[in-house]
Design an enzyme around this catalytic site. Structure first.
Site, PDB file in Angstrom:
ATOM      1  N   TRP A  18       0.860  -1.198   0.000  1.00 52.96           N
ATOM      2  CA  TRP A  18       0.000   0.000   0.000  1.00 52.96           C
ATOM      3  C   TRP A  18       0.889   1.239   0.000  1.00 52.96           C
ATOM      4  O   TRP A  18       1.961   1.236   0.596  1.00 52.96           O
ATOM      5  CB  TRP A  18      -0.861   0.017   1.263  1.00 52.96           C
ATOM      6  CG  TRP A  18      -2.143  -0.742   1.171  1.00 52.96           C
ATOM      7  CD1 TRP A  18      -2.276  -2.075   0.960  1.00 52.96           C
ATOM      8  CD2 TRP A  18      -3.463  -0.213   1.301  1.00 52.96           C
ATOM      9  NE1 TRP A  18      -3.621  -2.410   0.966  1.00 52.96           N
ATOM     10  CE2 TRP A  18      -4.358  -1.281   1.169  1.00 52.96           C
ATOM     11  CE3 TRP A  18      -3.975   1.063   1.535  1.00 52.96           C
ATOM     12  CZ2 TRP A  18      -5.734  -1.115   1.251  1.00 52.96           C
ATOM     13  CZ3 TRP A  18      -5.352   1.230   1.614  1.00 52.96           C
ATOM     14  CH2 TRP A  18      -6.213   0.146   1.459  1.00 52.96           C
TER      15      TRP A  18
ATOM     16  N   HIS B 290     -10.477   2.114  10.646  1.00 54.09           N
ATOM     17  CA  HIS B 290      -9.593   1.038  10.123  1.00 54.09           C
ATOM     18  C   HIS B 290      -8.130   1.335  10.491  1.00 54.09           C
ATOM     19  O   HIS B 290      -7.388   0.489  10.971  1.00 54.09           O
ATOM     20  CB  HIS B 290      -9.786   0.997   8.609  1.00 54.09           C
ATOM     21  CG  HIS B 290      -9.329  -0.258   7.980  1.00 54.09           C
ATOM     22  ND1 HIS B 290      -8.932  -0.323   6.668  1.00 54.09           N
ATOM     23  CD2 HIS B 290      -9.174  -1.507   8.453  1.00 54.09           C
ATOM     24  CE1 HIS B 290      -8.575  -1.553   6.369  1.00 54.09           C
ATOM     25  NE2 HIS B 290      -8.717  -2.284   7.436  1.00 54.09           N
TER      26      HIS B 290
ATOM     27  N   ILE C 140      -2.125   5.462   6.330  1.00 56.09           N
ATOM     28  CA  ILE C 140      -2.613   6.840   6.230  1.00 56.09           C
ATOM     29  C   ILE C 140      -4.072   6.853   6.649  1.00 56.09           C
ATOM     30  O   ILE C 140      -4.879   6.073   6.138  1.00 56.09           O
ATOM     31  CB  ILE C 140      -2.447   7.380   4.798  1.00 56.09           C
ATOM     32  CG1 ILE C 140      -0.950   7.416   4.409  1.00 56.09           C
ATOM     33  CG2 ILE C 140      -3.056   8.792   4.691  1.00 56.09           C
ATOM     34  CD1 ILE C 140      -0.684   7.819   2.973  1.00 56.09           C
TER      35      ILE C 140
ATOM     36  N   SER D 118     -11.339   7.694   6.489  1.00 56.63           N
ATOM     37  CA  SER D 118     -12.536   8.272   7.138  1.00 56.63           C
ATOM     38  C   SER D 118     -13.157   7.303   8.146  1.00 56.63           C
ATOM     39  O   SER D 118     -14.165   7.591   8.770  1.00 56.63           O
ATOM     40  CB  SER D 118     -13.589   8.618   6.067  1.00 56.63           C
ATOM     41  OG  SER D 118     -13.828   7.446   5.296  1.00 56.63           O
TER      42      SER D 118
ATOM     43  N   VAL E 156       3.168   1.799   5.446  1.00 59.34           N
ATOM     44  CA  VAL E 156       2.696   3.181   5.523  1.00 59.34           C
ATOM     45  C   VAL E 156       1.186   3.159   5.713  1.00 59.34           C
ATOM     46  O   VAL E 156       0.450   2.695   4.831  1.00 59.34           O
ATOM     47  CB  VAL E 156       3.046   3.971   4.243  1.00 59.34           C
ATOM     48  CG1 VAL E 156       2.431   5.373   4.291  1.00 59.34           C
ATOM     49  CG2 VAL E 156       4.553   4.065   4.077  1.00 59.34           C
TER      50      VAL E 156
HETATM   51  O1  LIG Z   1      -0.437  -0.826   4.559  1.00 58.33           O
HETATM   52  C1  LIG Z   1      -1.583  -0.369   4.600  1.00 58.33           C
HETATM   53  N1  LIG Z   1      -2.643  -1.212   4.614  1.00 58.33           N
HETATM   54  C2  LIG Z   1      -3.908  -0.726   4.660  1.00 58.33           C
HETATM   55  N2  LIG Z   1      -4.945  -1.590   4.659  1.00 58.33           N
HETATM   56  C3  LIG Z   1      -4.786  -2.981   4.261  1.00 58.33           C
HETATM   57  C4  LIG Z   1      -4.431  -3.877   5.438  1.00 58.33           C
HETATM   58  O2  LIG Z   1      -3.111  -3.618   5.884  1.00 58.33           O
HETATM   59  C5  LIG Z   1      -4.522  -5.348   5.015  1.00 58.33           C
HETATM   60  O3  LIG Z   1      -3.622  -5.581   3.938  1.00 58.33           O
HETATM   61  C6  LIG Z   1      -5.928  -5.746   4.594  1.00 58.33           C
HETATM   62  O4  LIG Z   1      -6.850  -5.348   5.607  1.00 58.33           O
HETATM   63  C7  LIG Z   1      -6.061  -7.250   4.352  1.00 58.33           C
HETATM   64  O5  LIG Z   1      -5.703  -7.949   5.509  1.00 58.33           O
HETATM   65  C8  LIG Z   1      -4.139   0.668   4.722  1.00 58.33           C
HETATM   66  N3  LIG Z   1      -5.446   1.220   4.811  1.00 58.33           N
HETATM   67  O6  LIG Z   1      -6.464   0.476   4.884  1.00 58.33           O
HETATM   68  O7  LIG Z   1      -5.592   2.481   4.799  1.00 58.33           O
HETATM   69  C9  LIG Z   1      -2.990   1.540   4.705  1.00 58.33           C
HETATM   70  O8  LIG Z   1      -3.096   2.799   4.753  1.00 58.33           O
HETATM   71  N4  LIG Z   1      -1.763   0.988   4.637  1.00 58.33           N
END
Ligand SMILES: O=c1[nH]c(NC[C@H](O)[C@H](O)[C@H](O)CO)c([N+](=O)[O-])c(=O)[nH]1
Length: 166
Positions: A27, A98, A92, A95, A90
C-alpha cells in the site's frame, strides 16, 4: 557526528558481516519505495553488502507481523539466517477507524515478535494522518521538509544487530 533524526551516533557500526531482511507492504507504494531505498542506502553506507540485504513484500501493513515471522524462519531453514529484520509499512488515516485498529494491532504484534524470532525487529511503520505527512517522512514531499525515516531504520538495524548480536 550528529546524524539528523538519530541523535548522536556513539560510533560507526560495521555492518559488513550482517544479513538483513526487509519486508514491506505494497500500500502507498511510492512512499514505501522511498523508505526502502533510504534504509538500503544507509545500510550500504555502513558496510552491509548488497547481496546480504533480502527484500520481500506483503499486501498491506496488517500482514507485516506474520510475514516478518515467516520471513525470518525461512531464512533459518535456508541456512542463511537474518541478523535483523526491518518491516516497513505506511498507514494513512482514512474516514473510518480502520487505521487505528491496524496501527495499534500491528505495532503491538511487531514489538512482541522480537521475543518470538530472537532478533531485533525495527519499527518501520509510518502512521500518518495525511499523505503529505507520509511523503515528508519519506523525504519526497515537495519541499523535502524532513529526512527520509528509512535511513534511521537502516542505521538502527545495523546498530542493534552489531551491538547486541547473540
Ligand atoms: O499498509 C496499509 N494497509 C492498509 N490496509 C490494508 C491492510 O493492511 C490489510 O492488507 C488488509 O486489511 C487485508 O488484511 C491501509 N489502509 O487500509 O488504509 C494503509 O493505509 N496501509
Amino acid at each position: 557526528m550528529a546524524v539528523k533524526g538519530l541523535g548522536k551516533v556513539d560510533k560507526q557500526y560495521d555492518g559488513s558481516k550482517l544479513r538483513v531482511g526487509i519486508i514491506h507492504a505494497r500500500w502507498n507504494r511510492e512512499i514505501i519505495d522511498a523508505l526502502v531505498k533510504g534504509a538500503i542506502d544507509r545500510m550500504l553506507s555502513m558496510g552491509v553488502k548488497e547481496e546480504n540485504i533480502v527484500v520481500e513484500t506483503v499486501p498491506g501493513s496488517f500482514e507485516l507481523p506474520w510475514g516478518c515471522r515467516r520471513f525470518v524462519e525461512i531464512s533459518h531453514q535456508e541456512g542463511r539466517p537474518f541478523d535483523v529484520v526491518i518491516p516497513i509499512g505506511v498507514l494513512i488515516k482514512g474516514s473510518t477507524m480502520h487505521f487505528e485498529y491496524i496501527a495499534d494491532s500491528t505495532t503491538k504484534a511487531l514489538m512482541s515478535l522480537q521475543e518470538k524470532v530472537g532478533l531485533p525487529v525495527i519499527f518501520g511503520l509510518l502512521t500518518c494522518m495525511t499523505e503529505e505527512q507520509a511523503l515528508a517522512r519519506a523525504g519526497i514531499d515537495e519541499g523535502h521538509t524532513m529526512h527520509n525515516h528509512g535511513e534511521d531504520w537502516g542505521a538502527a538495524a545495523v546498530e542493534m544487530a552489531v551491538k547486541f548480536n547473540p
